[in-house]
Design an enzyme around this catalytic site. Structure first.
Site, PDB file in Angstrom:
ATOM      1  N   LYS A  11       0.822  -1.211   0.000  1.00 13.16           N
ATOM      2  CA  LYS A  11       0.000   0.000   0.000  1.00 13.16           C
ATOM      3  C   LYS A  11       0.864   1.274   0.000  1.00 13.16           C
ATOM      4  O   LYS A  11       2.057   1.217   0.312  1.00 13.16           O
ATOM      5  CB  LYS A  11      -0.930  -0.038   1.216  1.00 13.16           C
ATOM      6  CG  LYS A  11      -1.938  -1.200   1.184  1.00 13.16           C
ATOM      7  CD  LYS A  11      -2.864  -1.117   2.394  1.00 13.16           C
ATOM      8  CE  LYS A  11      -3.945  -2.173   2.347  1.00 13.16           C
ATOM      9  NZ  LYS A  11      -4.891  -2.004   3.496  1.00 13.16           N
ATOM     10  N   TYR A  51     -12.549  -1.448  -3.212  1.00 11.44           N
ATOM     11  CA  TYR A  51     -13.012  -1.568  -1.824  1.00 11.44           C
ATOM     12  C   TYR A  51     -14.531  -1.378  -1.710  1.00 11.44           C
ATOM     13  O   TYR A  51     -15.024  -1.049  -0.632  1.00 11.44           O
ATOM     14  CB  TYR A  51     -12.275  -0.560  -0.940  1.00 11.44           C
ATOM     15  CG  TYR A  51     -10.864  -1.000  -0.595  1.00 11.44           C
ATOM     16  CD1 TYR A  51     -10.641  -2.053   0.295  1.00 11.44           C
ATOM     17  CD2 TYR A  51      -9.749  -0.380  -1.152  1.00 11.44           C
ATOM     18  CE1 TYR A  51      -9.355  -2.469   0.622  1.00 11.44           C
ATOM     19  CE2 TYR A  51      -8.451  -0.795  -0.828  1.00 11.44           C
ATOM     20  CZ  TYR A  51      -8.278  -1.837   0.056  1.00 11.44           C
ATOM     21  OH  TYR A  51      -7.003  -2.247   0.382  1.00 11.44           O
ATOM     22  N   PHE A  59     -15.006   4.575   7.516  1.00 14.40           N
ATOM     23  CA  PHE A  59     -13.648   4.876   7.047  1.00 14.40           C
ATOM     24  C   PHE A  59     -13.509   4.808   5.532  1.00 14.40           C
ATOM     25  O   PHE A  59     -12.407   4.983   5.000  1.00 14.40           O
ATOM     26  CB  PHE A  59     -12.622   3.944   7.717  1.00 14.40           C
ATOM     27  CG  PHE A  59     -12.851   2.464   7.480  1.00 14.40           C
ATOM     28  CD1 PHE A  59     -12.484   1.857   6.286  1.00 14.40           C
ATOM     29  CD2 PHE A  59     -13.434   1.676   8.467  1.00 14.40           C
ATOM     30  CE1 PHE A  59     -12.685   0.500   6.070  1.00 14.40           C
ATOM     31  CE2 PHE A  59     -13.638   0.309   8.264  1.00 14.40           C
ATOM     32  CZ  PHE A  59     -13.267  -0.275   7.059  1.00 14.40           C
ATOM     33  N   ARG A  87      -2.653 -14.426   4.879  1.00 18.31           N
ATOM     34  CA  ARG A  87      -3.271 -13.642   5.967  1.00 18.31           C
ATOM     35  C   ARG A  87      -2.474 -13.823   7.252  1.00 18.31           C
ATOM     36  O   ARG A  87      -2.319 -12.884   8.037  1.00 18.31           O
ATOM     37  CB  ARG A  87      -4.742 -14.045   6.180  1.00 18.31           C
ATOM     38  CG  ARG A  87      -5.697 -13.717   5.031  1.00 18.31           C
ATOM     39  CD  ARG A  87      -5.948 -12.247   4.826  1.00 18.31           C
ATOM     40  NE  ARG A  87      -6.467 -11.556   5.976  1.00 18.31           N
ATOM     41  CZ  ARG A  87      -7.185 -10.423   5.897  1.00 18.31           C
ATOM     42  NH1 ARG A  87      -7.479  -9.876   4.715  1.00 18.31           N
ATOM     43  NH2 ARG A  87      -7.595  -9.830   6.976  1.00 18.31           N
ATOM     44  N   THR A  93      -5.493  -6.761  10.939  1.00 18.51           N
ATOM     45  CA  THR A  93      -5.719  -5.457  10.300  1.00 18.51           C
ATOM     46  C   THR A  93      -5.098  -4.330  11.125  1.00 18.51           C
ATOM     47  O   THR A  93      -4.472  -3.419  10.579  1.00 18.51           O
ATOM     48  CB  THR A  93      -7.241  -5.205  10.153  1.00 18.51           C
ATOM     49  OG1 THR A  93      -7.830  -6.334   9.497  1.00 18.51           O
ATOM     50  CG2 THR A  93      -7.520  -3.943   9.373  1.00 18.51           C
ATOM     51  N   ARG A 104       2.516  -6.663   9.039  1.00 16.91           N
ATOM     52  CA  ARG A 104       1.871  -5.463   9.601  1.00 16.91           C
ATOM     53  C   ARG A 104       2.503  -5.075  10.937  1.00 16.91           C
ATOM     54  O   ARG A 104       2.655  -3.881  11.229  1.00 16.91           O
ATOM     55  CB  ARG A 104       0.367  -5.679   9.710  1.00 16.91           C
ATOM     56  CG  ARG A 104      -0.315  -5.509   8.337  1.00 16.91           C
ATOM     57  CD  ARG A 104      -1.733  -5.979   8.348  1.00 16.91           C
ATOM     58  NE  ARG A 104      -2.476  -5.546   7.149  1.00 16.91           N
ATOM     59  CZ  ARG A 104      -3.677  -6.008   6.829  1.00 16.91           C
ATOM     60  NH1 ARG A 104      -4.284  -6.904   7.603  1.00 16.91           N
ATOM     61  NH2 ARG A 104      -4.279  -5.581   5.738  1.00 16.91           N
ATOM     62  N   ASN A 114      -1.868   0.349   6.919  1.00 16.94           N
ATOM     63  CA  ASN A 114      -1.391  -0.932   7.431  1.00 16.94           C
ATOM     64  C   ASN A 114      -0.558  -1.737   6.421  1.00 16.94           C
ATOM     65  O   ASN A 114      -0.506  -2.957   6.487  1.00 16.94           O
ATOM     66  CB  ASN A 114      -2.548  -1.740   8.030  1.00 16.94           C
ATOM     67  CG  ASN A 114      -3.611  -2.085   7.001  1.00 16.94           C
ATOM     68  OD1 ASN A 114      -3.470  -1.747   5.829  1.00 16.94           O
ATOM     69  ND2 ASN A 114      -4.647  -2.769   7.434  1.00 16.94           N
ATOM     70  N   HIS A 117      -2.159  -5.363   1.633  1.00 15.49           N
ATOM     71  CA  HIS A 117      -3.468  -5.996   1.465  1.00 15.49           C
ATOM     72  C   HIS A 117      -3.258  -7.494   1.258  1.00 15.49           C
ATOM     73  O   HIS A 117      -2.271  -7.900   0.652  1.00 15.49           O
ATOM     74  CB  HIS A 117      -4.174  -5.427   0.231  1.00 15.49           C
ATOM     75  CG  HIS A 117      -5.411  -6.198  -0.157  1.00 15.49           C
ATOM     76  ND1 HIS A 117      -6.618  -5.988   0.462  1.00 15.49           N
ATOM     77  CD2 HIS A 117      -5.598  -7.200  -1.057  1.00 15.49           C
ATOM     78  CE1 HIS A 117      -7.513  -6.828  -0.069  1.00 15.49           C
ATOM     79  NE2 HIS A 117      -6.918  -7.573  -0.985  1.00 15.49           N
ATOM     80  N   GLU A 128      -9.901 -10.036  -7.293  1.00 16.07           N
ATOM     81  CA  GLU A 128      -8.905  -8.975  -7.124  1.00 16.07           C
ATOM     82  C   GLU A 128      -7.756  -9.122  -8.126  1.00 16.07           C
ATOM     83  O   GLU A 128      -7.273  -8.127  -8.679  1.00 16.07           O
ATOM     84  CB  GLU A 128      -8.405  -8.982  -5.675  1.00 16.07           C
ATOM     85  CG  GLU A 128      -9.511  -8.564  -4.703  1.00 16.07           C
ATOM     86  CD  GLU A 128      -9.190  -8.797  -3.239  1.00 16.07           C
ATOM     87  OE1 GLU A 128     -10.057  -8.465  -2.394  1.00 16.07           O
ATOM     88  OE2 GLU A 128      -8.094  -9.306  -2.914  1.00 16.07           O
TER      89      GLU A 128
HETATM   90  P1  IDP Z   1      -8.045  -6.292   5.919  1.00 10.90           P
HETATM   91  O1  IDP Z   1      -7.194  -5.410   5.028  1.00 10.90           O
HETATM   92  O2  IDP Z   1      -7.255  -6.814   7.096  1.00 10.90           O
HETATM   93  O3  IDP Z   1      -8.767  -7.381   5.176  1.00 10.90           O
HETATM   94  P2  IDP Z   1     -10.598  -4.898   6.049  1.00 10.90           P
HETATM   95  O4  IDP Z   1     -11.532  -4.977   7.210  1.00 10.90           O
HETATM   96  O5  IDP Z   1     -10.949  -5.635   4.805  1.00 10.90           O
HETATM   97  O6  IDP Z   1      -9.148  -5.340   6.591  1.00 10.90           O
HETATM   98  O7  IDP Z   1     -10.408  -3.349   5.726  1.00 10.90           O
HETATM   99  C1  IDP Z   1      -9.824  -2.923   4.510  1.00 10.90           C
HETATM  100  C2  IDP Z   1      -8.852  -1.811   4.816  1.00 10.90           C
HETATM  101  O8  IDP Z   1      -9.567  -0.679   5.326  1.00 10.90           O
HETATM  102  C3  IDP Z   1      -7.822  -2.111   5.924  1.00 10.90           C
HETATM  103  O9  IDP Z   1      -6.724  -2.880   5.461  1.00 10.90           O
HETATM  104  C4  IDP Z   1      -7.425  -0.719   6.371  1.00 10.90           C
HETATM  105  O10 IDP Z   1      -6.519  -0.088   5.452  1.00 10.90           O
HETATM  106  C5  IDP Z   1      -8.778  -0.004   6.301  1.00 10.90           C
HETATM  107  N1  IDP Z   1      -9.491  -0.074   7.600  1.00 10.90           N
HETATM  108  C6  IDP Z   1     -10.090  -1.167   8.157  1.00 10.90           C
HETATM  109  N2  IDP Z   1     -10.654  -0.875   9.352  1.00 10.90           N
HETATM  110  C7  IDP Z   1     -10.399   0.436   9.554  1.00 10.90           C
HETATM  111  C8  IDP Z   1     -10.727   1.348  10.633  1.00 10.90           C
HETATM  112  O11 IDP Z   1     -11.370   0.987  11.624  1.00 10.90           O
HETATM  113  N3  IDP Z   1     -10.283   2.634  10.476  1.00 10.90           N
HETATM  114  C9  IDP Z   1      -9.579   3.058   9.378  1.00 10.90           C
HETATM  115  N4  IDP Z   1      -9.261   2.247   8.356  1.00 10.90           N
HETATM  116  C10 IDP Z   1      -9.650   0.945   8.439  1.00 10.90           C
HETATM  117 MG    MG Z   2     -10.239  -7.255   3.725  1.00 10.86          MG
END
Ligand code: IDP
Ligand code: MG
Length: 139
Positions: A11, A51, A59, A87, A93, A104, A114, A117, A128
Protein backbone atom coordinates in the site's frame (compact mmCIF):
# COMPACT_ATOMS: atom_id res chain seq x y z
CA UNK A 1 -9.68 -27.84 -0.82
CA UNK A 2 -8.01 -24.46 -0.55
CA UNK A 3 -6.64 -22.73 -3.62
CA UNK A 4 -3.02 -21.91 -4.31
CA UNK A 5 -3.32 -18.27 -5.40
CA UNK A 6 -3.81 -15.05 -3.50
CA UNK A 7 -3.61 -11.35 -4.32
CA UNK A 8 -1.66 -8.64 -2.49
CA UNK A 9 -0.90 -4.96 -2.65
CA UNK A 10 1.94 -3.09 -1.01
CA UNK A 11 0.00 0.00 0.00
CA UNK A 12 1.01 3.67 -0.47
CA UNK A 13 2.24 4.13 3.12
CA UNK A 14 4.72 1.27 2.87
CA UNK A 15 5.89 2.39 -0.59
CA UNK A 16 6.35 5.96 0.68
CA UNK A 17 8.45 4.78 3.62
CA UNK A 18 10.69 2.61 1.44
CA UNK A 19 9.57 -0.85 2.60
CA UNK A 20 8.79 -2.31 -0.83
CA UNK A 21 11.88 -4.53 -1.12
CA UNK A 22 11.83 -5.67 2.50
CA UNK A 23 8.17 -6.69 2.21
CA UNK A 24 8.76 -8.51 -1.10
CA UNK A 25 11.73 -10.37 0.43
CA UNK A 26 9.61 -11.46 3.38
CA UNK A 27 6.87 -12.70 1.04
CA UNK A 28 9.24 -14.73 -1.15
CA UNK A 29 11.28 -15.98 1.85
CA UNK A 30 8.02 -17.41 3.25
CA UNK A 31 7.59 -19.53 0.12
CA UNK A 32 5.24 -17.46 -2.05
CA UNK A 33 6.05 -17.34 -5.76
CA UNK A 34 5.27 -14.17 -7.68
CA UNK A 35 2.99 -15.04 -10.63
CA UNK A 36 2.29 -11.46 -11.69
CA UNK A 37 3.40 -8.10 -10.36
CA UNK A 38 3.10 -4.43 -11.28
CA UNK A 39 3.95 -1.04 -9.88
CA UNK A 40 0.90 1.12 -10.48
CA UNK A 41 -1.33 3.77 -8.95
CA UNK A 42 -5.08 3.59 -8.37
CA UNK A 43 -7.44 6.37 -9.40
CA UNK A 44 -10.07 7.32 -6.84
CA UNK A 45 -12.67 5.50 -8.95
CA UNK A 46 -10.54 2.33 -9.02
CA UNK A 47 -10.01 2.46 -5.25
CA UNK A 48 -13.78 2.91 -4.74
CA UNK A 49 -14.44 -0.11 -6.94
CA UNK A 50 -11.74 -2.30 -5.35
CA UNK A 51 -13.01 -1.57 -1.82
CA UNK A 52 -16.71 -1.43 -2.82
CA UNK A 53 -17.61 -3.98 -0.16
CA UNK A 54 -16.66 -1.37 2.48
CA UNK A 55 -18.66 1.54 1.01
CA UNK A 56 -21.00 1.83 4.01
CA UNK A 57 -18.15 1.89 6.53
CA UNK A 58 -17.26 5.19 8.23
CA UNK A 59 -13.65 4.88 7.05
CA UNK A 60 -14.52 4.36 3.36
CA UNK A 61 -13.72 7.87 2.07
CA UNK A 62 -10.42 7.99 3.97
CA UNK A 63 -9.56 4.53 2.65
CA UNK A 64 -10.20 5.62 -0.96
CA UNK A 65 -8.12 8.80 -0.53
CA UNK A 66 -5.27 6.83 1.02
CA UNK A 67 -5.26 3.99 -1.49
CA UNK A 68 -5.21 6.42 -4.42
CA UNK A 69 -2.59 8.72 -2.83
CA UNK A 70 0.56 7.17 -4.30
CA UNK A 71 2.15 4.21 -6.04
CA UNK A 72 1.38 0.66 -5.00
CA UNK A 73 2.68 -2.77 -5.95
CA UNK A 74 -0.04 -5.26 -6.95
CA UNK A 75 0.80 -8.97 -7.20
CA UNK A 76 -0.67 -12.45 -7.62
CA UNK A 77 1.13 -14.96 -5.39
CA UNK A 78 1.25 -18.74 -5.48
CA UNK A 79 1.68 -21.19 -2.58
CA UNK A 80 -0.25 -24.10 -1.13
CA UNK A 81 -3.11 -22.76 1.03
CA UNK A 82 -2.23 -19.30 -0.28
CA UNK A 83 -5.07 -17.15 1.11
CA UNK A 84 -4.88 -18.43 4.68
CA UNK A 85 -1.08 -18.58 4.83
CA UNK A 86 -0.78 -15.05 3.44
CA UNK A 87 -3.27 -13.64 5.97
CA UNK A 88 -1.13 -15.27 8.67
CA UNK A 89 2.00 -13.68 7.21
CA UNK A 90 0.50 -10.17 7.15
CA UNK A 91 -1.16 -10.30 10.59
CA UNK A 92 -4.22 -8.53 12.00
CA UNK A 93 -5.72 -5.46 10.30
CA UNK A 94 -4.76 -3.40 13.36
CA UNK A 95 -0.94 -3.61 13.70
CA UNK A 96 -1.17 -3.22 17.48
CA UNK A 97 -3.01 -6.56 17.47
CA UNK A 98 -0.76 -8.25 14.90
CA UNK A 99 1.56 -11.08 15.99
CA UNK A 100 5.32 -10.53 16.27
CA UNK A 101 7.10 -11.15 12.97
CA UNK A 102 4.09 -10.39 10.78
CA UNK A 103 4.39 -7.81 8.01
CA UNK A 104 1.87 -5.46 9.60
CA UNK A 105 3.57 -5.73 13.01
CA UNK A 106 6.89 -4.85 11.37
CA UNK A 107 5.87 -2.22 8.82
CA UNK A 108 2.34 -0.87 9.42
CA UNK A 109 1.77 2.52 10.96
CA UNK A 110 -1.90 2.25 12.01
CA UNK A 111 -5.14 0.34 11.40
CA UNK A 112 -5.65 2.46 8.27
CA UNK A 113 -2.06 2.76 7.05
CA UNK A 114 -1.39 -0.93 7.43
CA UNK A 115 1.24 -1.54 4.72
CA UNK A 116 -0.27 -4.48 2.81
CA UNK A 117 -3.47 -6.00 1.47
CA UNK A 118 -4.22 -9.72 1.41
CA UNK A 119 -7.29 -11.40 -0.09
CA UNK A 120 -9.72 -12.93 2.42
CA UNK A 121 -11.02 -15.84 0.28
CA UNK A 122 -10.17 -17.81 -2.85
CA UNK A 123 -13.10 -16.16 -4.61
CA UNK A 124 -11.92 -12.65 -3.75
CA UNK A 125 -8.34 -13.55 -4.69
CA UNK A 126 -9.59 -14.28 -8.22
CA UNK A 127 -11.76 -11.16 -8.38
CA UNK A 128 -8.91 -8.97 -7.12
CA UNK A 129 -6.27 -10.58 -9.36
CA UNK A 130 -8.56 -10.10 -12.36
CA UNK A 131 -9.04 -6.45 -11.38
CA UNK A 132 -5.32 -5.78 -12.01
CA UNK A 133 -4.11 -8.46 -14.44
CA UNK A 134 -5.25 -10.07 -17.67
CA UNK A 135 -5.05 -13.87 -17.91
CA UNK A 136 -2.02 -13.48 -20.18
CA UNK A 137 -0.17 -11.51 -17.50
CA UNK A 138 -0.90 -14.07 -14.78
CA UNK A 139 0.38 -17.18 -16.49
P1 IDP B 1 -8.04 -6.29 5.92
O1 IDP B 1 -7.19 -5.41 5.03
O2 IDP B 1 -7.26 -6.81 7.10
O3 IDP B 1 -8.77 -7.38 5.18
P2 IDP B 1 -10.60 -4.90 6.05
O4 IDP B 1 -11.53 -4.98 7.21
O5 IDP B 1 -10.95 -5.64 4.81
O6 IDP B 1 -9.15 -5.34 6.59
O7 IDP B 1 -10.41 -3.35 5.73
C1 IDP B 1 -9.82 -2.92 4.51
C2 IDP B 1 -8.85 -1.81 4.82
O8 IDP B 1 -9.57 -0.68 5.33
C3 IDP B 1 -7.82 -2.11 5.92
O9 IDP B 1 -6.72 -2.88 5.46
C4 IDP B 1 -7.42 -0.72 6.37
O10 IDP B 1 -6.52 -0.09 5.45
C5 IDP B 1 -8.78 0.00 6.30
N1 IDP B 1 -9.49 -0.07 7.60
C6 IDP B 1 -10.09 -1.17 8.16
N2 IDP B 1 -10.65 -0.87 9.35
C7 IDP B 1 -10.40 0.44 9.55
C8 IDP B 1 -10.73 1.35 10.63
O11 IDP B 1 -11.37 0.99 11.62
N3 IDP B 1 -10.28 2.63 10.48
C9 IDP B 1 -9.58 3.06 9.38
N4 IDP B 1 -9.26 2.25 8.36
C10 IDP B 1 -9.65 0.95 8.44
MG1 MG C 1 -10.24 -7.25 3.72
Amino acid sequence: MNGNLTFTMIKPDAMQRGFMSKILDKITDTGFKVKAMKLTKLSKEQAQQFYGVHKERPFFNDLVEYMSSGPIVAAVLEKNNAVEDFRKLIGATDPTKADEGTIRKMYAESIQYNAVHGSDSDENAMIEGNFFFSARERF
